[in-house]
Write an enzyme that holds these catalytic residues in place. Structure first.
Site, PDB file in Angstrom:
ATOM      1  N   PRO A  17       0.888  -3.793  -2.234  1.00  0.00           N
ATOM      2  CA  PRO A  17       0.817  -4.317  -3.791  1.00  0.00           C
ATOM      3  C   PRO A  17      -0.476  -4.893  -4.036  1.00  0.00           C
ATOM      4  CG  PRO A  17       2.244  -5.584  -2.387  1.00  0.00           C
ATOM      5  CD  PRO A  17       1.968  -4.483  -1.630  1.00  0.00           C
ATOM      6  N   GLN A  70       7.257  -5.116  -6.399  1.00  0.00           N
ATOM      7  CA  GLN A  70       7.018  -6.521  -5.565  1.00  0.00           C
ATOM      8  C   GLN A  70       7.362  -7.476  -6.649  1.00  0.00           C
ATOM      9  OE1 GLN A  70       3.502  -8.647  -4.496  1.00  0.00           O
ATOM     10  NE2 GLN A  70       4.297  -8.593  -2.615  1.00  0.00           N
ATOM     11  N   CYS A 100       0.879 -14.285  -1.310  1.00  0.00           N
ATOM     12  CA  CYS A 100      -0.303 -14.442  -2.368  1.00  0.00           C
ATOM     13  C   CYS A 100      -1.030 -16.020  -2.283  1.00  0.00           C
ATOM     14  CB  CYS A 100       0.201 -14.098  -3.565  1.00  0.00           C
ATOM     15  SG  CYS A 100      -1.139 -14.264  -4.673  1.00  0.00           S
ATOM     16  N   GLY A 224      -3.378  -5.508   7.174  1.00  0.00           N
ATOM     17  CA  GLY A 224      -4.856  -6.628   7.104  1.00  0.00           C
ATOM     18  C   GLY A 224      -5.852  -5.531   7.856  1.00  0.00           C
ATOM     19  N   GLY A 225      -6.886  -5.189   7.123  1.00  0.00           N
ATOM     20  CA  GLY A 225      -8.016  -4.596   7.650  1.00  0.00           C
ATOM     21  C   GLY A 225      -7.983  -3.104   8.178  1.00  0.00           C
ATOM     22  N   GLY A 245      -4.448  -2.070   2.174  1.00  0.00           N
ATOM     23  CA  GLY A 245      -4.843  -2.492   0.951  1.00  0.00           C
ATOM     24  C   GLY A 245      -5.932  -2.081   0.366  1.00  0.00           C
TER      25      GLY A 245
HETATM   26  C1  LIG Z   1      -7.273  -6.923  -5.661  1.00  0.00           C
HETATM   27  C2  LIG Z   1      -6.034  -7.462  -4.844  1.00  0.00           C
HETATM   28  C3  LIG Z   1      -4.914  -7.794  -5.321  1.00  0.00           C
HETATM   29  C4  LIG Z   1      -3.814  -8.170  -4.626  1.00  0.00           C
HETATM   30  N1  LIG Z   1      -2.396  -8.496  -5.098  1.00  0.00           N
HETATM   31  C5  LIG Z   1      -1.555  -8.455  -4.400  1.00  0.00           C
HETATM   32  C6  LIG Z   1      -0.212  -8.696  -4.933  1.00  0.00           C
HETATM   33  O1  LIG Z   1       0.021  -8.361  -6.244  1.00  0.00           O
HETATM   34  N2  LIG Z   1       0.793  -8.969  -4.038  1.00  0.00           N
HETATM   35  C7  LIG Z   1       0.569  -8.974  -2.456  1.00  0.00           C
HETATM   36  O2  LIG Z   1       1.446  -9.254  -1.849  1.00  0.00           O
HETATM   37  N3  LIG Z   1      -0.655  -8.992  -1.859  1.00  0.00           N
HETATM   38  C8  LIG Z   1      -1.691  -8.721  -2.852  1.00  0.00           C
HETATM   39  N4  LIG Z   1      -3.120  -8.440  -2.179  1.00  0.00           N
HETATM   40  C9  LIG Z   1      -3.005  -8.443  -0.791  1.00  0.00           C
HETATM   41  C10 LIG Z   1      -2.872  -7.333  -0.254  1.00  0.00           C
HETATM   42  O3  LIG Z   1      -1.461  -6.910  -0.603  1.00  0.00           O
HETATM   43  C11 LIG Z   1      -3.211  -7.034   1.111  1.00  0.00           C
HETATM   44  O4  LIG Z   1      -2.319  -7.791   1.800  1.00  0.00           O
HETATM   45  C12 LIG Z   1      -4.500  -7.639   1.860  1.00  0.00           C
HETATM   46  O5  LIG Z   1      -5.465  -6.881   1.017  1.00  0.00           O
HETATM   47  C13 LIG Z   1      -4.809  -7.292   2.965  1.00  0.00           C
HETATM   48  O6  LIG Z   1      -4.985  -6.010   3.302  1.00  0.00           O
HETATM   49  P1  LIG Z   1      -6.194  -5.137   3.461  1.00  0.00           P
HETATM   50  O7  LIG Z   1      -7.083  -5.993   4.409  1.00  0.00           O
HETATM   51  O8  LIG Z   1      -5.805  -3.642   3.930  1.00  0.00           O
HETATM   52  O9  LIG Z   1      -7.086  -5.020   2.248  1.00  0.00           O
HETATM   53  C14 LIG Z   1      -4.210  -8.241  -3.137  1.00  0.00           C
HETATM   54  C15 LIG Z   1      -5.246  -7.922  -2.602  1.00  0.00           C
HETATM   55  C16 LIG Z   1      -6.285  -7.434  -3.390  1.00  0.00           C
HETATM   56  C17 LIG Z   1      -7.664  -7.054  -2.786  1.00  0.00           C
END
Ligand SMILES: Cc1cc2nc3c(=O)[nH]c(=O)nc-3n(C[C@H](O)[C@H](O)[C@H](O)COP(=O)(O)O)c2cc1C
Length: 346
Positions: A17, A70, A100, A224-225, A245
């Site tokens: 999300p 979500q 969040c 994450g990552g 993400g």
């Molecule tokens: C622009 C943006 C918006 C996000 N919005 C949400 C959200 O609405 N709900 C949530 O649980 N996490 C949110 N996240 C966190 C991501 O879901 C994810 O946990 C986080 O980016 C780590 O994963 P990644 O390293 O693959 O990016 C957001 C992340 C980004 C970059």
């Protein structure tokens, strides 16, 4: 730990999300690229579902499915009402945001701040479970550092150790969530922006792997990552699923390769970038007629040529000054004619 064995199927990979990113146009395009991934909505507050125009907020097209909704809330009654209202939409599961870190969200004791109140999380999840027969899942961090905020709560604010995480899970597992998606870094709830909170606290995959190792009946997805198919494959030897993400919008063609996580025939190939654009054009035309924003429709395409020859030219063609309601289809047809053939149709 409650020994609840959920019978839901956890996809090997899901798209996280993400507010302002995983809107329904993004999801439609993501689904063109991958049949396999579970897609999530942006976070939606329970209050906005209860008081807003749900047909607008919760609407999604069947072609996007499966999609998980979500929600963010700090109130079990609101959670119950919001999940009940969402029943008329065909979401495949409902997820609670406990990750969040934004001030606006944590100031209202939503998102990651909720981790400081494990009993409340238990109550919210239980209310969600009561409201629906669909899977109810949770996305949370490995810990939080809430020093300085929420002084008025008697619950624990700092959770840093593996035992703190177990303590949290011990309580919330009694609500029998069907999956735990764990963002493998802590959230610092004061002094860091949401962006910094996705970069500065270090990733600790081992804490998540250890959890799955010790409680193998818990359905665990790591987040994450993750940026490559190889990294995802390696994590899948230790947990049930991997959530992606930022890579999903910084390098969206990664999604076209998710099928490699499955035992398909060796002849299976990813959809080509050209085919993906061609499949998306009719959707753009249809959605523009319905009044959707051209910029929201184009945003999922931005990273399609990330890291390959011609990406600069592509980005120029799709720059916001060029893209208008009347020009977008011509621009995409130009992309289909002008981009290097071996990249477009490979
Ligand atoms: C622009 C943006 C918006 C996000 N919005 C949400 C959200 O609405 N709900 C949530 O649980 N996490 C949110 N996240 C966190 C991501 O879901 C994810 O946990 C986080 O980016 C780590 O994963 P990644 O390293 O693959 O990016 C957001 C992340 C980004 C970059």
């Amino acid at each position: 730990m409650e020994k609840y064995i959920s019978n839901i199927v956890t996809p090997k990979v899901s798209i996280a999300p993400m507010v302002d990113k995983t809107h329904r146009h993004f999801r439609y395009f993501a689904r063109i690229l991958t049949e396999e991934a579970l897609l999530y909505t942006e976070m939606v507050t329970a209050q906005s579902i209860i008081h807003g125009d749900i047909n607008k907020i919760l609407y999604f097209r069947e072609e996007e499915g499966p999609v998980a909704l979500q929600i963010a809330t700090s109130n079990p009654e609101d959670a119950y009402k919001a999940v009940k209202l969402a029943e008329e939409f065909n979401y495949s599961e409902i997820n609670l945001n406990c990750g969040c870190p934004s001030d606006r969200v944590s100031g209202n004791l939503m998102g990651a701040a909720l981790m400081s109140s494990k009993n409340l999380v238990y109550e919210i999840l239980s209310a969600m479970k009561e409201a629906t027969n669909k899977p109810v899942t949770i996305k949370h961090r490995i810990g939080i550092d809430g020093t300085g905020i929420l002084e008025d709560t008697s619950d624990k604010i700092i959770m840093k150790s593996y035992n703190d995480l177990l303590d949290f899970l011990d309580t919330i597992s009694r609500a029998k969530p069907d999956r735990y998606t764990i963002h493998a870094r802590s959230a610092i709830l004061k002094g860091l922006s949401p962006k910094d909170n996705r970069e500065i606290p270090p990733l600790d995959y081992n804490m998540v792997y250890r959890l799955k190792d010790e409680f193998d009946y818990l359905n665990i997805e790591i987040n994450g990552g993750f940026k490559t198919i190889e990294d995802i494959k390696s994590a899948l030897t230790k947990v049930d699923g991997v959530m992606i993400g930022r890579s999903a919008y910084e390098d969206c063609y990664l999604l076209a390769n998710f099928f490699k996580l499955y035992d398909y025939s060796k002849d299976k190939k990813p959809i080509s970038r050209g085919e993906a654009i061609k499949s998306y054009i009719p959707y753009i035309i249809e959605e523009l007629e319905k009044g959707s924003s051209v910029h929201a429709l184009v945003s999922p395409l931005h990273s399609l040529f990330q890291g390959v020859k011609g990406s600069k030219k592509y980005k120029q063609l799709l720059s916001s000054s060029n893209v208008k309601k009347d020009t977008i289809v011509d621009i995409l047809n130009t992309v289909l004619e002008d981009m290097p053939e071996n990249i477009l149709w490979r």
